[in-house]
Write a protein that holds these residues in place. Structure first.
Motif, short mmCIF file in Angstrom:
data_model
loop_
_atom_site.label_atom_id
_atom_site.label_comp_id
_atom_site.label_asym_id
_atom_site.label_seq_id
_atom_site.Cartn_x
_atom_site.Cartn_y
_atom_site.Cartn_z
N GLU A 61 0.84 -1.21 0.00
CA GLU A 61 0.00 0.00 0.00
C GLU A 61 0.87 1.25 0.00
O GLU A 61 0.62 2.22 -0.72
CB GLU A 61 -0.91 -0.02 1.23
CG GLU A 61 -2.00 1.04 1.21
CD GLU A 61 -3.08 0.75 0.18
OE1 GLU A 61 -3.79 1.71 -0.20
OE2 GLU A 61 -3.22 -0.40 -0.25
N VAL A 62 1.91 1.24 0.82
CA VAL A 62 2.84 2.37 0.86
C VAL A 62 3.54 2.54 -0.49
O VAL A 62 3.72 3.65 -1.00
CB VAL A 62 3.85 2.19 2.00
CG1 VAL A 62 4.95 3.26 1.92
CG2 VAL A 62 3.16 2.26 3.35
N ALA A 63 3.95 1.43 -1.07
CA ALA A 63 4.64 1.49 -2.37
C ALA A 63 3.77 2.16 -3.42
O ALA A 63 4.24 3.01 -4.19
CB ALA A 63 5.02 0.08 -2.82
N GLN A 64 2.49 1.80 -3.45
CA GLN A 64 1.61 2.38 -4.47
C GLN A 64 1.36 3.86 -4.20
O GLN A 64 1.30 4.66 -5.14
CB GLN A 64 0.30 1.59 -4.51
CG GLN A 64 0.51 0.16 -5.00
CD GLN A 64 -0.78 -0.57 -5.25
OE1 GLN A 64 -1.44 -0.31 -6.24
NE2 GLN A 64 -1.12 -1.47 -4.34
N LEU A 65 1.25 4.23 -2.91
CA LEU A 65 1.06 5.64 -2.59
C LEU A 65 2.30 6.46 -2.97
O LEU A 65 2.20 7.55 -3.54
CB LEU A 65 0.76 5.79 -1.10
CG LEU A 65 0.51 7.23 -0.62
CD1 LEU A 65 -0.70 7.83 -1.33
CD2 LEU A 65 0.30 7.26 0.89
N LEU A 66 3.47 5.92 -2.68
CA LEU A 66 4.71 6.61 -3.04
C LEU A 66 4.84 6.75 -4.56
O LEU A 66 5.30 7.77 -5.07
CB LEU A 66 5.91 5.85 -2.48
CG LEU A 66 6.12 5.97 -0.96
CD1 LEU A 66 7.10 4.92 -0.47
CD2 LEU A 66 6.59 7.37 -0.58
#
Length: 645
Positions: A61-66
């Motif tokens: 989830e963090v990867a996609q937001l970044l």
């Protein structure tokens, strides 16, 4: 200090995961993200990760937001961590693959693209039913230069989604990239059956058949595409190019004109028009097309070179040489270095050929030598041209050194082998020259091109029986080879076996009735010996109609007309021939004979004298006869000027 998320996690990982807290902060992060508050969402995700750093889904989830925030390097680190934590999770492999692919495209990195492909492959392995991933992987293989893998993957995808027309087109493109035109055409034929209204499908089919040089099929599919999209300029130009390649010049011209009617400055249409007009012998129109290209872009090399080829086609070799020198003297700033070198090699090769036509053999050798130094490694053909030019320039030591060096690079090339033999023959070492060509004839006994080279050596060496036997050997391999029949007819004529030569030439004309060289040779041979001269004129007139600027054909026609006592016409054609073949000894002698018969003895004497100093590579000129004519003309002129004698 603004540290990446992954780095922050490493600073102080909790000893025990607090899953409820992680779930709470993750939920809050999702809400903030949906509201478009990315900084707040990131803060909640960080809290969630501090609570449970081993949760792969949180890292994803963090990867996609970044990634959405444009922080690709951090996104990639998070995605890698997610895959490390849960390597059997298809979603993690997919997110990693997507980030790697985006970064590879941004950085034009083959290494990253290959890593993305591996991640997609793993995602497909973990979830074989995800057709979207399969489709993405197929496209990615095509983008990283793996057309065979792309084709295999498109086939797997189409097994699941057979109705996807775009995928079928991509499959055809992948097979084409892999060099399998048959499978490419089959794939696109299925697409055409699926949607017979798809102009793009028929265009792709046309391009495949054009690449495979199956011109009729290419034309049919391009025409179908144009029926569906009459205003598609690209298809019309592709069709024109195929028609040009198939020598259907009037049709190619029509396609170019159709584009120019809507867009008079279309560069590609102007070039196609210029090329077709050149082949149709409308040299003024071809030049005008090139000039229009140059008016729009003065530095257009293709337009400048088109003018060169037009000058060559009209056999104005002096003009062609001047144009080439101007091109070679251009300012190369802004040109790609490799492309400029390749272009210069082409220009220098043409310069060498036109210098040879002008009898400037030293200049030709220089041009070919310069061509060897640009545009990458030389090929055997260019090396052989350089050697031939050195021989004609009478630099035999240079020619022998050059050909032996060339043969060291291309030891199996027959053209270079016969080139060395010809240098040795010219130097007087006929035994060694013969050993080379006889070994070539023995070792390559089934190769028509090699046998043609060997026969040409024997002809030049005046070893006509050997030339004839070599050509008979070639004829047994392929009785329909026009080149073999022409060479054989010429050798038989040189051996004074005129009736046998005529049979061979007529056999060649059955195979190709519009062969200008055969029409000319047969016509000239018969006219010169006074046999069926009226028919000879007709044959040569056909050759001249096919190639109106050919000085040799004009000479033949003039000589045949001379044999029929049509002296005024004969003089006109022979003057034109002499204007194009300014140093050809036989042409100059013929013109002298016609002028003599017309009572222009002063001028006849001048041309006979020029003939003695002219070029006669095949030793066709009867020098003793010309010298006799000169003596008699001088005697008559002296008697006229001094009547008391």
């Amino acid at each position: 200090m603004n540290l990446p998320v992954f780095a922050l996690l490493l600073l102080a990982p909790p000893a025990v995961a607090d899953r409820p807290a992680a779930y709470y902060h993750f939920s809050m992060g999702v809400q903030q993200r949906l509201a478009g508050r990315y900084d707040e969402a990131m803060e909640e995700y960080r809290k969630a990760l501090r609570a449970d750093p081993g949760d792969a889904s949180l890292h994803l989830e963090v990867a996609q937001l970044l990634r959405e925030a444009g922080r690709v390097e951090e996104a990639l680190a998070e995605a890698r961590e997610a895959v490390r934590l849960a390597p059997a999770q298809a979603e993690g492999q997919l997110v990693l693959a997507q980030i790697l692919q985006a970064r590879a495209e941004a950085e034009n990195s083959e290494a990253l693209a290959a890593e993305a492909a591996r991640a997609y492959e793993e995602a497909v392995r973990l979830d074989p039913e995800d057709v979207a991933v399969l489709r993405t992987l197929a496209a990615l293989y095509g983008g990283i230069g793996q057309p065979a893998a792309s084709a295999r993957t498109w086939e797997k995808y189409l097994d699941r989604v057979p109705e996807d027309l775009e995928a079928r087109l991509q499959l055809g493109s992948a097979y084409l990239g892999a060099g399998d035109t048959e499978k490419a055409a089959a794939a696109l034929s299925v697409a055409a059956d699926q949607d017979p209204t798809s102009a793009r499908t028929f265009q792709a089919l046309g391009e495949i058949y054009a690449r495979a040089q199956q011109n009729e099929q290419a034309v049919a599919n391009f025409r179908k595409a144009l029926e569906l999209e009459p205003r598609n300029v690209r298809v019309r130009l592709l069709l024109g190019d195929v028609l040009f390649r198939a020598r259907r010049y009037p049709e190619a011209k029509a396609e170019a004109q159709a584009v120019l009617a809507a867009d008079p400055r279309n560069r590609l249409a102007l070039e196609l028009s210029g090329r077709t007009l050149r082949e149709l012998r409308d040299f003024a129109g071809a030049d005008a097309a090139a000039d229009a290209m140059l008016a729009a872009e003065p530095g257009d090399l293709r337009a400048a070179f088109l003018k060169v080829t037009v000058a060559e086609a009209r056999r104005d070799f002096a003009a062609a040489a001047a144009l080439l020198e101007r091109i070679l003297d251009r300012d190369r700033r802004g040109e790609d270095r490799g492309e400029a070198g390749a272009n210069d090699r082409t220009f220098l090769m043409h310069l060498g050929m036109v210098q040879q036509q002008l009898g400037r053999h030293a200049e030709a050798a220089d041009a070919f030598g310069r061509a060897l130094g640009v545009g990458g490694d030389p090929d055997a053909i260019l090396l052989a041209q350089h050697v031939d030019a050195l021989v004609l320039a009478k630099d035999l030591p240079g020619a022998l050194a050059a050909v032996r060096q060339a043969r060291g690079r291309f030891p199996e090339d027959a053209g270079l082998a016969t080139a060395e033999a010809n240098v040795l023959r010219t130097q007087g070492d006929l035994p060694q020259a013969r050993r080379i060509v006889e070994e070539l004839r023995r070792s390559r006994a089934g190769d028509l091109d090699v046998l043609a080279e060997v026969a040409d050596f024997y002809r030049r060496a005046e070893l006509l029986p050997e030339a004839q036997s070599t050509l008979e050997q070639a004829r047994a391999i392929d009785p329909r080879s026009l080149r073999t029949l022409f060479q054989l007819g010429a050798v038989l004529e040189r051996r004074k076996q005129h009736d046998a030569a005529e049979v061979v030439f007529r056999e060649a004309l059955v195979l190709q009735p519009d062969s200008a060289p055969v029409l000319n040779y047969l016509g000239y041979m018969n006219a010169d010996r006074g046999v069926r001269v009226s028919e000879a004129v007709t044959l040569i007139e056909k050759a001249v109609a096919l190639d109106p600027e050919n000085g040799a054909y004009l000479d033949s026609l003039g000589w045949a007309l001379y044999r029929l006592d049509r002296l005024e016409q004969a003089e006109g054609y022979l003057r034109r021939a002499a204007g194009k073949e300014t140093r050809n000894a036989v042409v100059l002698d013929h013109l002298g004979d016609v002028l003599h018969r017309r009572g222009k003895l002063d001028e006849a004497l001048s041309f006979w004298e020029q003939a003695l100093g002219g070029e006669d590579e095949d030793e066709e000129l009867d020098r003793a006869n010309v010298e006799r004519k000169i003596r008699e003309a001088k005697a008559r002129l002296g008697s006229t000027q001094n009547p008391q004698e």
